[in-house]
Scaffold this motif. Structure first.
Motif, PDB file in Angstrom:
ATOM      1  N   ASN A 212       0.834  -1.208   0.000  1.00 41.13           N
ATOM      2  CA  ASN A 212       0.000   0.000   0.000  1.00 41.13           C
ATOM      3  C   ASN A 212       0.868   1.257   0.000  1.00 41.13           C
ATOM      4  OD1 ASN A 212      -2.496  -1.471   0.173  1.00 41.13           O
ATOM      5  ND2 ASN A 212      -1.999  -1.866   2.321  1.00 41.13           N
ATOM      6  N   SER A 213       1.865   1.251  -0.871  1.00 41.39           N
ATOM      7  CA  SER A 213       2.800   2.359  -0.930  1.00 41.39           C
ATOM      8  C   SER A 213       3.105   2.692  -2.386  1.00 41.39           C
ATOM      9  CB  SER A 213       4.095   1.993  -0.192  1.00 41.39           C
ATOM     10  OG  SER A 213       4.757   0.937  -0.867  1.00 41.39           O
ATOM     11  N   ASN A 214       4.028   3.607  -2.585  1.00 42.37           N
ATOM     12  CA  ASN A 214       4.485   3.928  -3.933  1.00 42.37           C
ATOM     13  C   ASN A 214       5.987   4.130  -3.905  1.00 42.37           C
ATOM     14  OD1 ASN A 214       5.166   6.975  -3.761  1.00 42.37           O
ATOM     15  ND2 ASN A 214       3.104   6.856  -2.884  1.00 42.37           N
ATOM     16  N   THR A 215       6.588   4.187  -5.087  1.00 39.07           N
ATOM     17  CA  THR A 215       8.036   4.301  -5.192  1.00 39.07           C
ATOM     18  C   THR A 215       8.483   5.721  -5.515  1.00 39.07           C
ATOM     19  OG1 THR A 215       7.844   3.572  -7.493  1.00 39.07           O
ATOM     20  CG2 THR A 215       8.376   1.897  -5.850  1.00 39.07           C
ATOM     21  N   GLY A 216       7.606   6.682  -5.285  1.00 37.03           N
ATOM     22  CA  GLY A 216       7.977   8.067  -5.517  1.00 37.03           C
ATOM     23  C   GLY A 216       7.270   8.665  -6.721  1.00 37.03           C
ATOM     24  N   VAL A 217       7.581   9.921  -6.982  1.00 39.78           N
ATOM     25  CA  VAL A 217       6.946  10.660  -8.078  1.00 39.78           C
ATOM     26  C   VAL A 217       7.874  10.631  -9.292  1.00 39.78           C
ATOM     27  CG1 VAL A 217       5.977  12.859  -8.822  1.00 39.78           C
ATOM     28  CG2 VAL A 217       5.778  12.157  -6.415  1.00 39.78           C
ATOM     29  N   PHE A 218       7.431   9.953 -10.343  1.00 39.22           N
ATOM     30  CA  PHE A 218       8.207   9.855 -11.578  1.00 39.22           C
ATOM     31  C   PHE A 218       7.672  10.848 -12.612  1.00 39.22           C
ATOM     32  CE2 PHE A 218       9.361   5.731  -9.844  1.00 39.22           C
ATOM     33  CZ  PHE A 218      10.661   5.543 -10.293  1.00 39.22           C
ATOM     34  N   THR A 219       8.570  11.455 -13.336  1.00 41.48           N
ATOM     35  CA  THR A 219       8.220  12.221 -14.533  1.00 41.48           C
ATOM     36  C   THR A 219       9.002  11.623 -15.692  1.00 41.48           C
ATOM     37  OG1 THR A 219       7.817  14.264 -13.296  1.00 41.48           O
ATOM     38  CG2 THR A 219       8.214  14.477 -15.656  1.00 41.48           C
ATOM     39  N   VAL A 220       8.291  11.103 -16.688  1.00 44.17           N
ATOM     40  CA  VAL A 220       8.944  10.416 -17.802  1.00 44.17           C
ATOM     41  C   VAL A 220       8.482  11.010 -19.127  1.00 44.17           C
ATOM     42  CG1 VAL A 220       9.059   8.286 -16.451  1.00 44.17           C
ATOM     43  CG2 VAL A 220       7.177   8.621 -18.048  1.00 44.17           C
ATOM     44  N   ASN A 221       9.259  10.756 -20.172  1.00 38.62           N
ATOM     45  CA  ASN A 221       8.924  11.224 -21.508  1.00 38.62           C
ATOM     46  C   ASN A 221       7.802  10.374 -22.098  1.00 38.62           C
ATOM     47  OD1 ASN A 221      10.965  13.384 -22.717  1.00 38.62           O
ATOM     48  ND2 ASN A 221      12.110  12.053 -21.320  1.00 38.62           N
ATOM     49  N   THR A 222       6.845  11.038 -22.745  1.00 38.60           N
ATOM     50  CA  THR A 222       5.710  10.315 -23.337  1.00 38.60           C
ATOM     51  C   THR A 222       6.043   9.734 -24.706  1.00 38.60           C
ATOM     52  OG1 THR A 222       4.861  12.320 -24.406  1.00 38.60           O
ATOM     53  CG2 THR A 222       4.093  11.840 -22.162  1.00 38.60           C
ATOM     54  N   GLY A 223       7.071  10.253 -25.369  1.00 36.37           N
ATOM     55  CA  GLY A 223       7.400   9.791 -26.708  1.00 36.37           C
ATOM     56  C   GLY A 223       6.600  10.466 -27.799  1.00 36.37           C
ATOM     57  N   ILE A 224       5.665  11.333 -27.435  1.00 35.59           N
ATOM     58  CA  ILE A 224       4.835  12.003 -28.441  1.00 35.59           C
ATOM     59  C   ILE A 224       5.681  12.939 -29.297  1.00 35.59           C
ATOM     60  CG2 ILE A 224       2.920  13.622 -28.757  1.00 35.59           C
ATOM     61  CD1 ILE A 224       1.611  12.399 -26.303  1.00 35.59           C
ATOM     62  N   LYS A 225       6.645  13.612 -28.667  1.00 35.02           N
ATOM     63  CA  LYS A 225       7.515  14.517 -29.425  1.00 35.02           C
ATOM     64  C   LYS A 225       8.739  13.798 -29.983  1.00 35.02           C
ATOM     65  CE  LYS A 225       6.262  18.892 -27.241  1.00 35.02           C
ATOM     66  NZ  LYS A 225       6.765  20.139 -26.609  1.00 35.02           N
ATOM     67  N   ASP A 226       9.243  12.806 -29.259  1.00 36.53           N
ATOM     68  CA  ASP A 226      10.431  12.075 -29.692  1.00 36.53           C
ATOM     69  C   ASP A 226      10.303  10.634 -29.214  1.00 36.53           C
ATOM     70  OD1 ASP A 226      12.881  11.044 -30.328  1.00 36.53           O
ATOM     71  OD2 ASP A 226      14.057  12.619 -29.349  1.00 36.53           O
ATOM     72  N   ILE A 227      10.006   9.730 -30.143  1.00 38.89           N
ATOM     73  CA  ILE A 227       9.749   8.340 -29.767  1.00 38.89           C
ATOM     74  C   ILE A 227      10.986   7.675 -29.177  1.00 38.89           C
ATOM     75  CG2 ILE A 227      10.348   7.295 -31.982  1.00 38.89           C
ATOM     76  CD1 ILE A 227       7.386   6.370 -29.664  1.00 38.89           C
ATOM     77  N   THR A 228      12.182   8.163 -29.496  1.00 29.75           N
ATOM     78  CA  THR A 228      13.400   7.547 -28.969  1.00 29.75           C
ATOM     79  C   THR A 228      13.581   7.812 -27.480  1.00 29.75           C
ATOM     80  OG1 THR A 228      14.786   9.475 -29.486  1.00 29.75           O
ATOM     81  CG2 THR A 228      14.524   7.816 -31.215  1.00 29.75           C
ATOM     82  N   LYS A 229      12.786   8.739 -26.926  1.00 25.55           N
ATOM     83  CA  LYS A 229      12.895   9.058 -25.497  1.00 25.55           C
ATOM     84  C   LYS A 229      11.709   8.537 -24.688  1.00 25.55           C
ATOM     85  CE  LYS A 229      15.639  13.287 -26.127  1.00 25.55           C
ATOM     86  NZ  LYS A 229      15.703  14.744 -25.855  1.00 25.55           N
ATOM     87  N   VAL A 230      10.799   7.806 -25.318  1.00 27.11           N
ATOM     88  CA  VAL A 230       9.626   7.339 -24.596  1.00 27.11           C
ATOM     89  C   VAL A 230      10.031   6.498 -23.387  1.00 27.11           C
ATOM     90  CG1 VAL A 230       9.327   5.254 -26.010  1.00 27.11           C
ATOM     91  CG2 VAL A 230       7.352   6.250 -24.843  1.00 27.11           C
ATOM     92  N   GLN A 231       9.370   6.712 -22.272  1.00 25.70           N
ATOM     93  CA  GLN A 231       9.590   6.018 -21.002  1.00 25.70           C
ATOM     94  C   GLN A 231      10.848   6.478 -20.262  1.00 25.70           C
ATOM     95  OE1 GLN A 231       7.408   3.955 -19.654  1.00 25.70           O
ATOM     96  NE2 GLN A 231       6.072   3.582 -21.397  1.00 25.70           N
ATOM     97  N   MET A 232      11.711   7.253 -20.898  1.00 20.02           N
ATOM     98  CA  MET A 232      12.942   7.691 -20.230  1.00 20.02           C
ATOM     99  C   MET A 232      12.609   8.690 -19.120  1.00 20.02           C
ATOM    100  SD  MET A 232      15.191   5.906 -21.805  1.00 20.02           S
ATOM    101  CE  MET A 232      16.774   6.623 -21.397  1.00 20.02           C
ATOM    102  N   ILE A 233      13.258   8.522 -17.976  1.00 18.45           N
ATOM    103  CA  ILE A 233      12.968   9.356 -16.809  1.00 18.45           C
ATOM    104  C   ILE A 233      13.488  10.770 -17.020  1.00 18.45           C
ATOM    105  CG2 ILE A 233      13.426   9.685 -14.352  1.00 18.45           C
ATOM    106  CD1 ILE A 233      13.637   6.666 -14.077  1.00 18.45           C
ATOM    107  N   ASP A 234      12.625  11.718 -16.732  1.00 18.78           N
ATOM    108  CA  ASP A 234      13.027  13.129 -16.718  1.00 18.78           C
ATOM    109  C   ASP A 234      13.462  13.512 -15.299  1.00 18.78           C
ATOM    110  OD1 ASP A 234      13.195  15.756 -18.120  1.00 18.78           O
ATOM    111  OD2 ASP A 234      11.676  16.320 -16.640  1.00 18.78           O
ATOM    112  N   THR A 235      12.625  13.197 -14.326  1.00 12.39           N
ATOM    113  CA  THR A 235      12.982  13.406 -12.920  1.00 12.39           C
ATOM    114  C   THR A 235      12.327  12.330 -12.055  1.00 12.39           C
ATOM    115  OG1 THR A 235      11.088  14.865 -12.457  1.00 12.39           O
ATOM    116  CG2 THR A 235      13.141  15.918 -13.201  1.00 12.39           C
ATOM    117  N   TRP A 236      12.903  12.117 -10.874  1.00 11.56           N
ATOM    118  CA  TRP A 236      12.300  11.260  -9.845  1.00 11.56           C
ATOM    119  C   TRP A 236      12.262  12.083  -8.561  1.00 11.56           C
ATOM    120  CZ3 TRP A 236      14.736   9.244  -5.316  1.00 11.56           C
ATOM    121  CH2 TRP A 236      13.921   8.368  -4.576  1.00 11.56           C
ATOM    122  N   ASN A 237      11.049  12.243  -8.031  1.00  9.78           N
ATOM    123  CA  ASN A 237      10.852  13.120  -6.869  1.00  9.78           C
ATOM    124  C   ASN A 237      11.437  14.505  -7.124  1.00  9.78           C
ATOM    125  OD1 ASN A 237       9.452  11.233  -5.371  1.00  9.78           O
ATOM    126  ND2 ASN A 237      11.230  10.561  -4.189  1.00  9.78           N
TER     127      ASN A 237
END
Length: 501
Positions: A212-237
Motif C-alpha cells: 500500500n505504498s508507492n516508489t515516488g513521483v516519476f516524470t517520464v517522456n511520453t514519446g509524443i515529441k520524440d519516440i526515442t525518449k519514450v519512457q525515459m525518466i526526466d525526474t524522480w521526486n
C-alpha cells in the motif's frame, strides 16, 4: 480467335503488372507501416488504446516470491560459530501496480505515482504466513553496528535498554511479522527519545514500507515529441540525480522506470532503469536472441560488474565503502543500517561470502535474473528479477547481547519478482504488433509472385493459342476404317459374320 487471345493476354498482363507494382510498393511501405504502428502503440498517449491502459494499470499477473533464511544454529552463532541457514519458502504474493495522479505536461512528459499492493497467494506458496522461524533481530544487530564507535558508557546504556525490552540477537517470528511488520516496544522507546531518526514508526518489517505504498513521483517522456525518449525518466521526486553515493556517475538517474523501454532496440544498447528500492540505476546487457510464445525477443541479464567493488570495476567506486565484489553496501541510503544487496545465495560474488555461511548453494539457473524484451516495441514479454538482502553483523564491545558473533554478511532473505504477458493482453499485443506486421511482410512477396505468374501466363498464352491453330485436334473414331483397319478386317471375317448378317 487471335483477337480473343490477345485480349486475354492484355488483361492478364495488366493484372500481373498491378500485383507486382503493389507488392513492390509494400516492400517499401511495410517497414514504414510497422514503425508507425509501433510508435502509435508504445507512446504514452491516452488515445493509443490498449498500450496506454497496459502501462497505466499493469493487467498481467505479477508475483513476488520470497525465500527466508532461517538460522538453525542461532545459539552457537552468538558463541562465535559459523552461521548455518536453511532456506524456507517460497512465500508468494500477487503484486498489483497502478499509476495514479497522471499529469501531462507541454514539454512531452507525464508525471505519475505508481501504487503497489501485495496479496498472499497460498496456492503458489510453500508454507503459510503463520510459519514461525528464527531470523536475525535486525533492530538489535543493526543498531549495535551503528553505535559501535560511540563511547563505552553510552553502549552500556543501549545494552541495558535492550535487556529491559527483552531484545535478543535472534528472534522467533512469523513470516507475516518478518515481512510486513510487528510491534516492538524498543522501537517505540527509540522513536520517543530520538524522534524522526528511524523510518519505522508503529511497526518494523523488512517490507513494511512496500505494501500500500508507492516508489515516488516519476516524470517520464511520453514519446509524443520524440519516440526515442519514450519512457525515459526526466525526474524522480523532482531530482535528476540522487545524493546517496559518492560520485556523479553513481548518483545519476538513468534509463526508464523499469517497465518499458524505447522501441527499435539494438543488441549493443544496454537496458538501464532506476530502482528506488535499490537507490540506484541498474544496467542489464544483451545476452542472446530468444523467443516468447512466438514473439522474437532479446534476452538481457545482469553484467558481472553490477555489484563489483571499485577495485574490480572502477566506475563502481562511488558505491563504496566496499567489501569484496558481489555485494553492494546499502547503508548510505538505508539510514546507515549495515544492509547489503546481492544476487541470491551470493551468486556471482566472491567465494568468501558463500564459505562464511553454511547452507548456501549459488546456482546460475536458480539465482540469476533475466528479462526477455521484444526489441521492436521495447516491451518486456517475460522477466524474473532476483535480489538478496543481507545484514552485516559482529560482536560489539559494550553490547552484551552480541556475544562473540564473528564478522559475517548474513543472508536474511531473497526475493524474485516475475511476470509475463498472458491472456487477452498477450492476444491483443500479438495480433496488433506481431501478427499484422507479419501478414503484411509475407503479403508483399505473395503479391509479387502472383503478379509474375500472371505476366508469365500472359506472355505464353499467344504462343499456346497459335500452336493449337496450326495443329488442330482430330477426334478418334473406332468406325473409321482408315484409322482402325484391323477392326474393319475383323468385321469382314466370316467367323464374326459379315456386315449384312
Amino acid at each position: 480467335m487471335a483477337k480473343t487471345s490477345n485480349k486475354k493476354s492484355i488483361i492478364l498482363g495488366v493484372i500481373g503488372f498491378l500485383l507486382v507494382a503493389f507488392g513492390t510498393l509494400l516492400v517499401f511501405l511495410v517497414p514504414v507501416i510497422m514503425d508507425q504502428q509501433v510508435e502509435k502503440n508504445v507512446r504514452i498517449d491516452p488515445s493509443s488504446g490498449f498500450a496506454f491502459e497496459m502501462w497505466r494499470d499493469l493487467p498481467v499477473p505479477f508475483y513476488m516470491s520470497i525465500y527466508i533464511f532461517e538460522v538453525v544454529n542461532h545459539k552457537e552463532v552468538v558463541l562465535g560459530e559459523k552461521p548455518r541457514v536453511r532456506e524456507r519458502g517460497p512465500y508468494v504474493y500477487r503484486e498489483y501496480k497502478q499509476k495514479t495522479n497522471l499529469t501531462f505536461h507541454d514539454n512531452g512528459t507525464v508525471t505519475f505515482i505508481e501504487n503497489r499492493t501485495f496479496f498472499f497467494a497460498p496456492d503458489k506458496s510453500v508454507g503459510s504466513e503463520d510459519d514461525y522461524m528464527i531470523v536475525p533481530n535486525i533492530i538489535l544487530l543493526a543498531s549495535s553496528i551503528m553505535v559501535k564507535d560511540l563511547s563505552l558508557p553510552i553502549k552500556w546504556i543501549i545494552s541495558g535498554a535492550f535487556a529491559t525490552f527483552n531484545e535478543e540477537p535472534f528472534m522467533n517470528r512469523t513470516v507475516k511479522e518478518i515481512l510486513w511488520g510487528y510491534e516492538d516496544p524498543f522501537l517505540d522507546f527509540i522513536n520517543m527519545i530520538l524522534p524522526g531518526k528511524l523510518p519505522f514508526k508503529d511497526k518494523f518489517g523488512l517490507f513494511s514500507d512496500f505494501n500500500n505504498s508507492n516508489t515516488g513521483v516519476f516524470t517520464v517522456n511520453t514519446g509524443i515529441k520524440d519516440i526515442t525518449k519514450v519512457q525515459m525518466i526526466d525526474t524522480w521526486n523532482g531530482l535528476t540525480e540522487v545524493d546517496f553515493w559518492h560520485s556523479n556517475q553513481t548518483n545519476m538517474i538513468n534509463g526508464t522506470a523499469g517497465q518499458m523501454w524505447p522501441p527499435f532496440r539494438k543488441p549493443s544498447e544496454p537496458l538501464q532503469f532506476y530502482s528506488p528500492d535499490a537507490c540506484r540505476s541498474l544496467t542489464f546487457v544483451y545476452k542472446e536472441e530468444s523467443e516468447f510464445r512466438g514473439i522474437p525477443t532479446y534476452r538481457y541479464s545482469a553484467p558481472d560488474y553490477l555489484f563489483a567493488n571499485g577495485t574490480d570495476y572502477p566506475p563502481n567506486a562511488g558505491f563504496c565503502p566496499c567489501l569484496a565484489s558481489g555485494v553492494q553496501n546499502m547503508s548510505s541510503c538505508r539510514f546507515n543500517a549495515p544492509l547489503f544487496l546481492s544476487f541470491p545465495h551470493f551468486y556471482n560474488a566472491d567465494p568468501g561470502f558463500v564459505e562464511a555461511v553454511d547452507g548456501l548453494h549459488p546456482n546460475g539457473e536458480l539465482h540469476s535474473l533475466f528479462l526477455d524484451l521484444h526489441p521492436l516495441t521495447g516491451i518486456p514479454m517475460n522477466c524474473s528479477i532476483k535480489m538478496q538482502l543481507s545484514l552485516f553483523t559482529k560482536a560489539i564491545s559494550g553490547i552484551s547481547q552480541t556475544g562473540s558473533i564473528a564478522p559475517v554478511i548474513l543472508p536474511v532473505l531473497w526475493f524474485g519478482e516475475s511476470g509475463y504477458l498472458d491472456g487477452a493482453v498477450y492476444t491483443t499485443y500479438y495480433n496488433t504488433l506481431v501478427l499484422f506486421p507479419t501478414i503484411l511482410d509475407y503479403l508483399q512477396y505473395v503479391l509479387i509472385a502472383l503478379g509474375l505468374g500472371f505476366i508469365l501466363i500472359a506472355l505464353l498464352l499467344p504462343f499456346v493459342q497459335r500452336n493449337q491453330e496450326e495443329n488442330p485436334h482430330v477426334p478418334n473414331d473406332i468406325h473409321n476404317s482408315e484409322e482402325c483397319p484391323e477392326d474393319s478386317k475383323l468385321l469382314e471375317d466370316p467367323e464374326y459374320g459379315s456386315p449384312g448378317t
